[in-house]
Design a protein around this motif. Sequence first.
Motif, PDB file in Angstrom:
ATOM      1  N   GLY A   5      -3.947  -1.336 -11.299  1.00 37.54           N
ATOM      2  CA  GLY A   5      -2.644  -1.638 -10.742  1.00 37.54           C
ATOM      3  C   GLY A   5      -2.640  -2.654  -9.631  1.00 37.54           C
ATOM      4  O   GLY A   5      -1.690  -3.364  -9.444  1.00 37.54           O
ATOM      5  N   GLY A   6      -3.669  -2.748  -8.864  1.00 37.43           N
ATOM      6  CA  GLY A   6      -3.626  -3.648  -7.720  1.00 37.43           C
ATOM      7  C   GLY A   6      -3.202  -2.893  -6.489  1.00 37.43           C
ATOM      8  O   GLY A   6      -2.956  -1.692  -6.506  1.00 37.43           O
ATOM      9  N   ASP A   7      -3.106  -3.605  -5.397  1.00 41.21           N
ATOM     10  CA  ASP A   7      -2.824  -2.923  -4.145  1.00 41.21           C
ATOM     11  C   ASP A   7      -1.443  -3.197  -3.582  1.00 41.21           C
ATOM     12  O   ASP A   7      -1.118  -2.782  -2.487  1.00 41.21           O
ATOM     13  CB  ASP A   7      -3.893  -3.284  -3.104  1.00 41.21           C
ATOM     14  CG  ASP A   7      -4.006  -4.782  -2.891  1.00 41.21           C
ATOM     15  OD1 ASP A   7      -3.171  -5.532  -3.427  1.00 41.21           O
ATOM     16  OD2 ASP A   7      -4.935  -5.187  -2.184  1.00 41.21           O
ATOM     17  N   THR A   8      -0.591  -3.880  -4.331  1.00 41.18           N
ATOM     18  CA  THR A   8       0.756  -4.150  -3.866  1.00 41.18           C
ATOM     19  C   THR A   8       1.664  -3.000  -4.261  1.00 41.18           C
ATOM     20  O   THR A   8       1.700  -2.615  -5.406  1.00 41.18           O
ATOM     21  CB  THR A   8       1.287  -5.452  -4.499  1.00 41.18           C
ATOM     22  OG1 THR A   8       0.357  -6.486  -4.233  1.00 41.18           O
ATOM     23  CG2 THR A   8       2.641  -5.812  -3.942  1.00 41.18           C
ATOM     24  N   GLU A   9       2.383  -2.456  -3.303  1.00 42.26           N
ATOM     25  CA  GLU A   9       3.290  -1.359  -3.623  1.00 42.26           C
ATOM     26  C   GLU A   9       4.541  -1.896  -4.290  1.00 42.26           C
ATOM     27  O   GLU A   9       4.953  -3.020  -4.063  1.00 42.26           O
ATOM     28  CB  GLU A   9       3.666  -0.608  -2.352  1.00 42.26           C
ATOM     29  CG  GLU A   9       2.499   0.157  -1.777  1.00 42.26           C
ATOM     30  CD  GLU A   9       2.925   1.026  -0.628  1.00 42.26           C
ATOM     31  OE1 GLU A   9       4.101   1.399  -0.552  1.00 42.26           O
ATOM     32  OE2 GLU A   9       2.067   1.325   0.194  1.00 42.26           O
ATOM     33  N   MET A  10       5.157  -1.064  -5.124  1.00 38.44           N
ATOM     34  CA  MET A  10       6.362  -1.480  -5.815  1.00 38.44           C
ATOM     35  C   MET A  10       7.515  -1.590  -4.828  1.00 38.44           C
ATOM     36  O   MET A  10       7.668  -0.772  -3.936  1.00 38.44           O
ATOM     37  CB  MET A  10       6.719  -0.479  -6.914  1.00 38.44           C
ATOM     38  CG  MET A  10       5.698  -0.462  -8.008  1.00 38.44           C
ATOM     39  SD  MET A  10       6.174   0.393  -9.496  1.00 38.44           S
ATOM     40  CE  MET A  10       7.192   1.693  -8.977  1.00 38.44           C
ATOM     41  N   GLU A 133      -3.676   2.568 -12.784  1.00 37.35           N
ATOM     42  CA  GLU A 133      -4.101   3.173 -11.526  1.00 37.35           C
ATOM     43  C   GLU A 133      -3.104   2.888 -10.407  1.00 37.35           C
ATOM     44  O   GLU A 133      -2.594   1.776 -10.281  1.00 37.35           O
ATOM     45  CB  GLU A 133      -5.489   2.666 -11.143  1.00 37.35           C
ATOM     46  CG  GLU A 133      -6.550   3.161 -12.114  1.00 37.35           C
ATOM     47  CD  GLU A 133      -7.953   2.804 -11.692  1.00 37.35           C
ATOM     48  OE1 GLU A 133      -8.710   2.341 -12.544  1.00 37.35           O
ATOM     49  OE2 GLU A 133      -8.278   2.992 -10.508  1.00 37.35           O
ATOM     50  N   LYS A 134      -2.827   3.933  -9.627  1.00 38.94           N
ATOM     51  CA  LYS A 134      -1.957   3.824  -8.457  1.00 38.94           C
ATOM     52  C   LYS A 134      -2.794   3.442  -7.247  1.00 38.94           C
ATOM     53  O   LYS A 134      -3.947   3.853  -7.169  1.00 38.94           O
ATOM     54  CB  LYS A 134      -1.277   5.166  -8.176  1.00 38.94           C
ATOM     55  CG  LYS A 134      -0.293   5.610  -9.201  1.00 38.94           C
ATOM     56  CD  LYS A 134       0.280   6.952  -8.764  1.00 38.94           C
ATOM     57  CE  LYS A 134       1.268   7.503  -9.739  1.00 38.94           C
ATOM     58  NZ  LYS A 134       1.785   8.806  -9.312  1.00 38.94           N
ATOM     59  N   PRO A 135      -2.236   2.768  -6.302  1.00 37.81           N
ATOM     60  CA  PRO A 135      -0.890   2.182  -6.348  1.00 37.81           C
ATOM     61  C   PRO A 135      -0.891   0.957  -7.248  1.00 37.81           C
ATOM     62  O   PRO A 135      -1.856   0.216  -7.295  1.00 37.81           O
ATOM     63  CB  PRO A 135      -0.617   1.796  -4.903  1.00 37.81           C
ATOM     64  CG  PRO A 135      -1.956   1.561  -4.306  1.00 37.81           C
ATOM     65  CD  PRO A 135      -2.902   2.478  -5.031  1.00 37.81           C
ATOM     66  N   TYR A 136       0.175   0.788  -7.989  1.00 39.83           N
ATOM     67  CA  TYR A 136       0.259  -0.367  -8.875  1.00 39.83           C
ATOM     68  C   TYR A 136       1.384  -1.281  -8.429  1.00 39.83           C
ATOM     69  O   TYR A 136       2.337  -0.871  -7.791  1.00 39.83           O
ATOM     70  CB  TYR A 136       0.421   0.042 -10.336  1.00 39.83           C
ATOM     71  CG  TYR A 136       1.484   1.078 -10.625  1.00 39.83           C
ATOM     72  CD1 TYR A 136       2.826   0.743 -10.693  1.00 39.83           C
ATOM     73  CD2 TYR A 136       1.129   2.400 -10.852  1.00 39.83           C
ATOM     74  CE1 TYR A 136       3.785   1.692 -10.982  1.00 39.83           C
ATOM     75  CE2 TYR A 136       2.080   3.363 -11.150  1.00 39.83           C
ATOM     76  CZ  TYR A 136       3.407   3.000 -11.208  1.00 39.83           C
ATOM     77  OH  TYR A 136       4.360   3.944 -11.490  1.00 39.83           O
ATOM     78  N   SER A 137       1.219  -2.536  -8.772  1.00 38.69           N
ATOM     79  CA  SER A 137       2.216  -3.544  -8.421  1.00 38.69           C
ATOM     80  C   SER A 137       3.304  -3.582  -9.490  1.00 38.69           C
ATOM     81  O   SER A 137       3.138  -3.035 -10.594  1.00 38.69           O
ATOM     82  CB  SER A 137       1.555  -4.914  -8.301  1.00 38.69           C
ATOM     83  OG  SER A 137       1.069  -5.321  -9.567  1.00 38.69           O
ATOM     84  N   CYS A 138       4.390  -4.266  -9.178  1.00 42.68           N
ATOM     85  CA  CYS A 138       5.465  -4.449 -10.155  1.00 42.68           C
ATOM     86  C   CYS A 138       4.939  -5.174 -11.386  1.00 42.68           C
ATOM     87  O   CYS A 138       5.232  -4.784 -12.516  1.00 42.68           O
ATOM     88  CB  CYS A 138       6.599  -5.258  -9.525  1.00 42.68           C
ATOM     89  SG  CYS A 138       7.417  -4.437  -8.153  1.00 42.68           S
TER      90      CYS A 138
END
Length: 160
Positions: A5-10, A133-138
Amino acid sequence: MAMTGGDTEMAHAKGEKTGQGYDTPREPLAGNPPSILILDDDPDILYAATTLLGRNGLCAVGVATMEEALLQMERLPIRVVILDLIMPGVSDIAAFNAIRERQPGMPIIISTGIGFHNIKTEMIRAPQVYVLEKPYSCSALCAAVAEVLFDAVDADREGG
């Protein structure tokens, strides 16, 4: 198949809370877009994910309980389920099996914040299972859903 998912929050956006969960904030595109069912006990994730997918032309419905998920699966033509791995009141494998008992070939995106290695082997080895995987980006959420839908189209073309 694993997707990270990456580390940017939605980002949060305006959505509409209904009695059955969160629905898309606007009318979906014409032509009956695929319905995406999001099962997560975190209302912020439900709100953001349904809004984001709705703004990208998909019909997304978010629910917080397994009971609500099963009701929506009876009510709507669900094409993909995004399943939070840890839900109150139901084990991960029980939730997974309940979805597959209702619709055996249903693609499931397992959404987890506890790591890929904590997902039960029988879930990972099952067909049509993906991991986000969380946190995932938009962008990671949209890419995961797009990959699952494209895989489904390819399977339909191949007759499987």
